[in-house]
Scaffold this motif. Structure first.
Motif, PDB file in Angstrom:
ATOM      1  N   ARG A  93     -30.972 -14.687  14.465  1.00 58.20           N
ATOM      2  CA  ARG A  93     -29.806 -15.092  15.267  1.00 58.20           C
ATOM      3  C   ARG A  93     -28.621 -14.214  14.904  1.00 58.20           C
ATOM      4  NH1 ARG A  93     -26.983 -20.551  17.328  1.00 58.20           N
ATOM      5  NH2 ARG A  93     -28.622 -20.208  18.854  1.00 58.20           N
ATOM      6  N   LEU A  94     -28.022 -13.606  15.936  1.00 56.93           N
ATOM      7  CA  LEU A  94     -26.817 -12.806  15.770  1.00 56.93           C
ATOM      8  C   LEU A  94     -25.675 -13.486  16.511  1.00 56.93           C
ATOM      9  CD1 LEU A  94     -28.238  -9.207  16.404  1.00 56.93           C
ATOM     10  CD2 LEU A  94     -27.944 -10.376  14.212  1.00 56.93           C
ATOM     11  N   THR A  95     -24.476 -13.378  15.979  1.00 60.38           N
ATOM     12  CA  THR A  95     -23.299 -13.943  16.641  1.00 60.38           C
ATOM     13  C   THR A  95     -22.298 -12.840  16.933  1.00 60.38           C
ATOM     14  OG1 THR A  95     -22.288 -14.433  14.485  1.00 60.38           O
ATOM     15  CG2 THR A  95     -23.574 -16.189  15.518  1.00 60.38           C
ATOM     16  N   GLU A  96     -21.528 -13.063  18.002  1.00 61.03           N
ATOM     17  CA  GLU A  96     -20.470 -12.128  18.405  1.00 61.03           C
ATOM     18  C   GLU A  96     -20.959 -10.686  18.496  1.00 61.03           C
ATOM     19  OE1 GLU A  96     -17.492 -12.905  19.608  1.00 61.03           O
ATOM     20  OE2 GLU A  96     -18.198 -14.970  19.426  1.00 61.03           O
ATOM     21  N   VAL A  97     -22.024 -10.494  19.284  1.00 65.19           N
ATOM     22  CA  VAL A  97     -22.510  -9.140  19.549  1.00 65.19           C
ATOM     23  C   VAL A  97     -21.556  -8.526  20.570  1.00 65.19           C
ATOM     24  CG1 VAL A  97     -24.468  -7.758  20.315  1.00 65.19           C
ATOM     25  CG2 VAL A  97     -24.860  -9.926  19.143  1.00 65.19           C
ATOM     26  N   ARG A  98     -20.870  -7.467  20.157  1.00 68.35           N
ATOM     27  CA  ARG A  98     -19.764  -6.966  20.963  1.00 68.35           C
ATOM     28  C   ARG A  98     -19.986  -5.518  21.395  1.00 68.35           C
ATOM     29  NH1 ARG A  98     -15.708 -10.635  20.003  1.00 68.35           N
ATOM     30  NH2 ARG A  98     -14.099  -9.318  20.898  1.00 68.35           N
ATOM     31  N   GLY A  99     -19.271  -5.150  22.459  1.00 70.39           N
ATOM     32  CA  GLY A  99     -19.277  -3.774  22.927  1.00 70.39           C
ATOM     33  C   GLY A  99     -18.006  -3.508  23.702  1.00 70.39           C
ATOM     34  N   SER A 100     -17.477  -2.305  23.605  1.00 70.16           N
ATOM     35  CA  SER A 100     -16.236  -1.968  24.281  1.00 70.16           C
ATOM     36  C   SER A 100     -16.503  -1.662  25.753  1.00 70.16           C
ATOM     37  CB  SER A 100     -15.586  -0.756  23.615  1.00 70.16           C
ATOM     38  OG  SER A 100     -14.422  -0.381  24.312  1.00 70.16           O
ATOM     39  N   VAL A 101     -15.738  -2.277  26.657  1.00 70.46           N
ATOM     40  CA  VAL A 101     -15.876  -2.056  28.092  1.00 70.46           C
ATOM     41  C   VAL A 101     -14.515  -1.682  28.650  1.00 70.46           C
ATOM     42  CG1 VAL A 101     -16.587  -3.042  30.298  1.00 70.46           C
ATOM     43  CG2 VAL A 101     -17.717  -3.778  28.196  1.00 70.46           C
ATOM     44  N   GLN A 102     -14.241  -0.369  28.739  1.00 68.89           N
ATOM     45  CA  GLN A 102     -12.994   0.143  29.289  1.00 68.89           C
ATOM     46  C   GLN A 102     -11.783  -0.556  28.684  1.00 68.89           C
ATOM     47  OE1 GLN A 102     -13.255  -0.126  33.546  1.00 68.89           O
ATOM     48  NE2 GLN A 102     -14.979   1.270  33.680  1.00 68.89           N
ATOM     49  N   THR A 184     -20.870 -16.541  46.789  1.00 67.32           N
ATOM     50  CA  THR A 184     -21.846 -16.289  45.731  1.00 67.32           C
ATOM     51  C   THR A 184     -21.999 -14.790  45.517  1.00 67.32           C
ATOM     52  OG1 THR A 184     -23.659 -16.366  47.332  1.00 67.32           O
ATOM     53  CG2 THR A 184     -23.132 -18.416  46.159  1.00 67.32           C
ATOM     54  N   ALA A 185     -22.697 -14.440  44.419  1.00 71.60           N
ATOM     55  CA  ALA A 185     -22.882 -13.029  44.077  1.00 71.60           C
ATOM     56  C   ALA A 185     -24.358 -12.717  43.935  1.00 71.60           C
ATOM     57  CB  ALA A 185     -22.153 -12.699  42.785  1.00 71.60           C
ATOM     58  N   ASP A 186     -24.725 -11.508  44.307  1.00 72.52           N
ATOM     59  CA  ASP A 186     -26.043 -10.961  43.996  1.00 72.52           C
ATOM     60  C   ASP A 186     -25.941 -10.247  42.654  1.00 72.52           C
ATOM     61  OD1 ASP A 186     -27.186 -11.805  46.409  1.00 72.52           O
ATOM     62  OD2 ASP A 186     -26.436 -10.022  47.450  1.00 72.52           O
ATOM     63  N   ILE A 187     -26.918 -10.482  41.786  1.00 69.98           N
ATOM     64  CA  ILE A 187     -26.905  -9.898  40.442  1.00 69.98           C
ATOM     65  C   ILE A 187     -28.088  -8.959  40.304  1.00 69.98           C
ATOM     66  CG2 ILE A 187     -26.889 -10.377  37.972  1.00 69.98           C
ATOM     67  CD1 ILE A 187     -25.986 -13.215  38.622  1.00 69.98           C
ATOM     68  N   THR A 188     -27.819  -7.736  39.886  1.00 72.51           N
ATOM     69  CA  THR A 188     -28.894  -6.779  39.605  1.00 72.51           C
ATOM     70  C   THR A 188     -28.654  -6.165  38.228  1.00 72.51           C
ATOM     71  OG1 THR A 188     -27.688  -4.987  40.721  1.00 72.51           O
ATOM     72  CG2 THR A 188     -29.287  -6.237  42.032  1.00 72.51           C
ATOM     73  N   VAL A 189     -29.741  -5.674  37.625  1.00 70.10           N
ATOM     74  CA  VAL A 189     -29.664  -5.056  36.311  1.00 70.10           C
ATOM     75  C   VAL A 189     -30.262  -3.662  36.396  1.00 70.10           C
ATOM     76  CG1 VAL A 189     -30.298  -5.249  33.877  1.00 70.10           C
ATOM     77  CG2 VAL A 189     -29.919  -7.309  35.225  1.00 70.10           C
ATOM     78  N   ASP A 190     -29.548  -2.687  35.863  1.00 70.94           N
ATOM     79  CA  ASP A 190     -30.061  -1.328  35.875  1.00 70.94           C
ATOM     80  C   ASP A 190     -29.546  -0.585  34.650  1.00 70.94           C
ATOM     81  OD1 ASP A 190     -31.336   1.011  36.749  1.00 70.94           O
ATOM     82  OD2 ASP A 190     -29.542   1.694  37.805  1.00 70.94           O
ATOM     83  N   GLN A 191     -30.465  -0.148  33.789  1.00 67.92           N
ATOM     84  CA  GLN A 191     -30.143   0.649  32.607  1.00 67.92           C
ATOM     85  C   GLN A 191     -29.041  -0.001  31.756  1.00 67.92           C
ATOM     86  OE1 GLN A 191     -29.291   4.615  34.030  1.00 67.92           O
ATOM     87  NE2 GLN A 191     -31.441   5.038  34.450  1.00 67.92           N
ATOM     88  N   GLY A 192     -29.253  -1.265  31.456  1.00 67.47           N
ATOM     89  CA  GLY A 192     -28.334  -1.965  30.572  1.00 67.47           C
ATOM     90  C   GLY A 192     -27.012  -2.325  31.200  1.00 67.47           C
ATOM     91  N   GLN A 193     -26.920  -2.241  32.527  1.00 69.04           N
ATOM     92  CA  GLN A 193     -25.680  -2.544  33.226  1.00 69.04           C
ATOM     93  C   GLN A 193     -25.925  -3.648  34.242  1.00 69.04           C
ATOM     94  OE1 GLN A 193     -22.354   0.415  34.185  1.00 69.04           O
ATOM     95  NE2 GLN A 193     -23.575   0.436  36.031  1.00 69.04           N
ATOM     96  N   VAL A 194     -25.058  -4.662  34.242  1.00 66.41           N
ATOM     97  CA  VAL A 194     -25.173  -5.777  35.177  1.00 66.41           C
ATOM     98  C   VAL A 194     -24.224  -5.539  36.343  1.00 66.41           C
ATOM     99  CG1 VAL A 194     -24.922  -8.257  35.489  1.00 66.41           C
ATOM    100  CG2 VAL A 194     -25.803  -7.372  33.335  1.00 66.41           C
ATOM    101  N   SER A 195     -24.764  -5.572  37.548  1.00 70.99           N
ATOM    102  CA  SER A 195     -23.951  -5.373  38.748  1.00 70.99           C
ATOM    103  C   SER A 195     -23.772  -6.705  39.469  1.00 70.99           C
ATOM    104  CB  SER A 195     -24.609  -4.363  39.693  1.00 70.99           C
ATOM    105  OG  SER A 195     -24.694  -3.094  39.075  1.00 70.99           O
ATOM    106  N   SER A 224     -16.280  -7.155  43.052  1.00 80.14           N
ATOM    107  CA  SER A 224     -17.658  -6.737  42.763  1.00 80.14           C
ATOM    108  C   SER A 224     -17.609  -5.593  41.758  1.00 80.14           C
ATOM    109  CB  SER A 224     -18.366  -6.300  44.040  1.00 80.14           C
ATOM    110  OG  SER A 224     -18.500  -7.387  44.932  1.00 80.14           O
ATOM    111  N   VAL A 225     -18.257  -5.774  40.630  1.00 78.78           N
ATOM    112  CA  VAL A 225     -18.119  -4.811  39.528  1.00 78.78           C
ATOM    113  C   VAL A 225     -19.462  -4.530  38.878  1.00 78.78           C
ATOM    114  CG1 VAL A 225     -15.740  -5.455  38.979  1.00 78.78           C
ATOM    115  CG2 VAL A 225     -17.634  -6.684  37.892  1.00 78.78           C
ATOM    116  N   ASP A 226     -19.484  -3.430  38.121  1.00 75.66           N
ATOM    117  CA  ASP A 226     -20.598  -3.104  37.230  1.00 75.66           C
ATOM    118  C   ASP A 226     -20.132  -3.375  35.805  1.00 75.66           C
ATOM    119  OD1 ASP A 226     -22.142  -2.237  39.367  1.00 75.66           O
ATOM    120  OD2 ASP A 226     -21.300  -0.209  39.252  1.00 75.66           O
ATOM    121  N   LEU A 227     -20.904  -4.160  35.069  1.00 75.40           N
ATOM    122  CA  LEU A 227     -20.506  -4.571  33.723  1.00 75.40           C
ATOM    123  C   LEU A 227     -21.490  -4.020  32.689  1.00 75.40           C
ATOM    124  CD1 LEU A 227     -19.662  -8.309  34.471  1.00 75.40           C
ATOM    125  CD2 LEU A 227     -18.043  -6.447  34.160  1.00 75.40           C
ATOM    126  N   PRO A 228     -21.104  -2.985  31.953  1.00 75.45           N
ATOM    127  CA  PRO A 228     -21.968  -2.536  30.850  1.00 75.45           C
ATOM    128  C   PRO A 228     -22.079  -3.628  29.788  1.00 75.45           C
ATOM    129  CG  PRO A 228     -20.303  -0.900  31.383  1.00 75.45           C
ATOM    130  CD  PRO A 228     -19.906  -2.160  32.079  1.00 75.45           C
TER     131      PRO A 228
END
Length: 263
Positions: A93-102, A184-195, A224-228
């Motif tokens: 179990r890991l907590t607060e797994v973080r990454g910088s997004v712009q 509502t939103a359509d959700i897709t995943v591509d190369q570690g990015q959620v659209s 509508s955004v792409d979220l790494p």
């Protein structure tokens, strides 16, 4: 005393002795089982501490930002797994797994990882040298809707789950009026990015004319955004993202994974 009474009297002491022997044997057996369980738990504790340290080292090498890992060994008995160097399942179990997004931070509050068919030789656990590998790894984490809404940066916007889909509501200026908009939103995943692509937006109390539809389409494009996603450990690749009442659940998978790379 008659001859008929004597056999009965002789039989009672033997019956009591038999019961006492049975009770003693049962107590000894329970004590032995207790010692085995304690020894087994001690072996698991030693292995868990060693694996925790090796997981911490691997996370540091991979540059994963997260809180201290918690490791638990599954399966029973533990001692035979430790001696054999092969484990059915190890949970991390890991907590607060973080990454910088712009400039903003998108975090997984928790990431639960299950590693199966793990090879961790006893010498490796003792010395801290050598490799630990897993046949397969799965990870699940949940992104809160509040953190997603903050990323979209639209005043009053709220996200949630509705009928298994990602739903949005927000107050929007349309034709000089501030009206609630939902969809509502359509959700897709591509190369570690959620659209996230928002569709089927409707404005409460507004006519369904071409101008309103065009304004709603413009608003949908704006949110509508792409979220790494944060960099995930152990070569985990996102395979599914689905809305749940508590947030957007991310599922990731990997095969033949080094839990701790050999030095």
């Amino acid at each position: 005393m008659t001859t008929e009474e004597r056999p009965y009297q002789d039989e009672r002491p033997r019956s009591r002795r038999g019961r006492r022997v049975l009770v003693v044997l049962l107590v000894l057996l329970l004590g032995l089982v207790g010692l085995v369980v304690v020894a087994d738990r001690v072996a698991a504790g030693v292995a868990e501490r060693a694996l925790t340290e090796q997981v911490r080292e691997e996370l540091a090498k991979e540059g994963v930002q997260a809180g201290p890992p918690e490791v638990e060994i599954g399966g029973f008995p533990f001692a035979t797994q430790v001696l054999d160097g092969h484990y059915e399942r190890i949970s991390i179990r890991l907590t607060e797994v973080r990454g910088s997004v712009q400039g903003d931070v998108l975090a997984l509050p928790t990431l639960d990882i299950d590693a199966y068919d793990v090879t961790a030789p006893l010498d490796t656990l003792r010395s801290g040298r050598g490799g630990v590998t897993a046949g397969s790894v799965t990870g699940t984490g949940t992104i809160s809707y509040d953190s997603l809404a903050a990323r979209l940066d639209q005043e009053g916007l709220q996200l949630g789950e509705r009928d298994g889909r990602l739903a949005v509501t927000a107050p929007v200026e349309l034709l000089g009026q501030r009206v609630p908009v939902s969809g509502t939103a359509d959700i897709t995943v591509d190369q570690g990015q959620v659209s996230l692509r928002f569709t089927d937006l409707t404005a409460e109390g507004m006519p369904n004319g071409s101008l309103v539809r065009a304004l709603l389409s413009t608003f949908a494009e704006g949110i509508s955004v792409d979220l790494p996603l944060p960099v995930l450990p152990f070569d985990l690749t996102v395979s599914e993202v689905r809305p749940l009442p508590e947030g957007l659940q991310v599922t990731a998978e990997a095969a033949e994974v080094p839990i701790h790379a050999a030095s």
